[in-house]
Design an enzyme around this catalytic site. Sequence first.
Site, short mmCIF file in Angstrom:
data_model
loop_
_atom_site.label_atom_id
_atom_site.label_comp_id
_atom_site.label_asym_id
_atom_site.label_seq_id
_atom_site.Cartn_x
_atom_site.Cartn_y
_atom_site.Cartn_z
NE ARG A 18 1.22 -4.48 11.54
CZ ARG A 18 2.24 -4.12 10.73
NH1 ARG A 18 3.40 -4.74 10.80
NH2 ARG A 18 2.08 -3.14 9.87
NE ARG A 58 -4.70 -1.10 10.22
CZ ARG A 58 -3.61 -0.51 9.75
NH1 ARG A 58 -3.66 0.67 9.22
NH2 ARG A 58 -2.46 -1.11 9.79
CE LYS A 102 -2.46 -0.32 3.75
NZ LYS A 102 -2.03 -1.57 4.37
P1 AMP Z 1 0.55 0.53 9.50
O1 AMP Z 1 1.80 1.30 9.33
O2 AMP Z 1 -0.61 1.07 8.68
O3 AMP Z 1 0.73 -0.94 9.30
O4 AMP Z 1 0.08 0.72 11.03
C1 AMP Z 1 0.91 0.31 12.10
C2 AMP Z 1 0.07 0.17 13.36
O5 AMP Z 1 -0.53 1.43 13.69
C3 AMP Z 1 -1.10 -0.80 13.26
O6 AMP Z 1 -0.70 -2.15 13.49
C4 AMP Z 1 -2.03 -0.26 14.34
O7 AMP Z 1 -1.55 -0.62 15.63
C5 AMP Z 1 -1.85 1.24 14.21
N1 AMP Z 1 -2.82 1.81 13.23
C6 AMP Z 1 -2.54 2.37 12.02
N2 AMP Z 1 -3.65 2.80 11.41
C7 AMP Z 1 -4.68 2.50 12.26
C8 AMP Z 1 -6.08 2.66 12.18
N3 AMP Z 1 -6.67 3.21 11.11
N4 AMP Z 1 -6.82 2.24 13.24
C9 AMP Z 1 -6.24 1.70 14.33
N5 AMP Z 1 -4.92 1.49 14.46
C10 AMP Z 1 -4.13 1.89 13.43
#
Ligand code: AMP
Length: 222
Positions: free
Chosen positions: A176, A93, A18
């Site tokens: 995740r 999410r 992404k």
């Molecule tokens: P990412 O970099 O998008 O994989 O996000 C890393 C971590 O940030 C995730 O595993 C969640 O713990 C938190 N996170 C990111 N975006 C969200 C979201 N929209 N809602 C809740 N937690 C989020």
Amino acid sequence: MEDKPLDLVLLGPVGAGKGTQARRIAARYGVPHVASGDLLRAHRAQNDDLGQAARAYMDRGALVPDDLVITMIVGRMRRPDASHGVLLDGFPRTLAQARALDKELAAEGRELRLALYLEVPFDILVERAAGRWTCRNCQATYNYRVNPPHKPGICDICGGELYQREDDRVDVVSERIKVYLKDTVPVIDYYRGRGILRVVEGTRDIEAVAADVEMQLEAAVW
Ligand code: AMP
């Protein structure tokens, strides 16, 4: 191109590519790339209230509570550079986040134009995410097998240092992905039901995926 704001969502599990595609789309269409994970990591780096509240959830691969994330994203969307549209990456999410996004856009007389879903079979996601290295400076990501940097440990784009995110460890990545299946797959169905979901097969190389993404976007925004 029409003059209405271009509000887009990019969906896909961890490891689907992404971030890489989002940076390209944002540059091409001139909308800010708003990645919830990047924003949360910036709050953690500052060690402010949100960063401290988010830390424990992120480290175990769980979602940060909706109210915190929604407030953060809405605040970001109200900044002037997002007035002509935004590319959201990693948000929404959950269904609650998707509904909050609709409400925020509606309040501005805007609506989501497209939700692009990068689909990758689950068995290869763990392998991909667990081999990922991220730039400390610009957050670009590399994978030593499919998308290596030119110089080991150094970002091609900005020369920043590459590191492995704590939550890209195999055990946390698996968590995740589980969270994604439970909370985020309903968001995909929600957009499918509204007729604004476009699915792009994300297993091919970056250029092939980018070409497909662009085709879908052009068809939707013109
Ligand atoms: P990412 O970099 O998008 O994989 O996000 C890393 C971590 O940030 C995730 O595993 C969640 O713990 C938190 N996170 C990111 N975006 C969200 C979201 N929209 N809602 C809740 N937690 C989020």
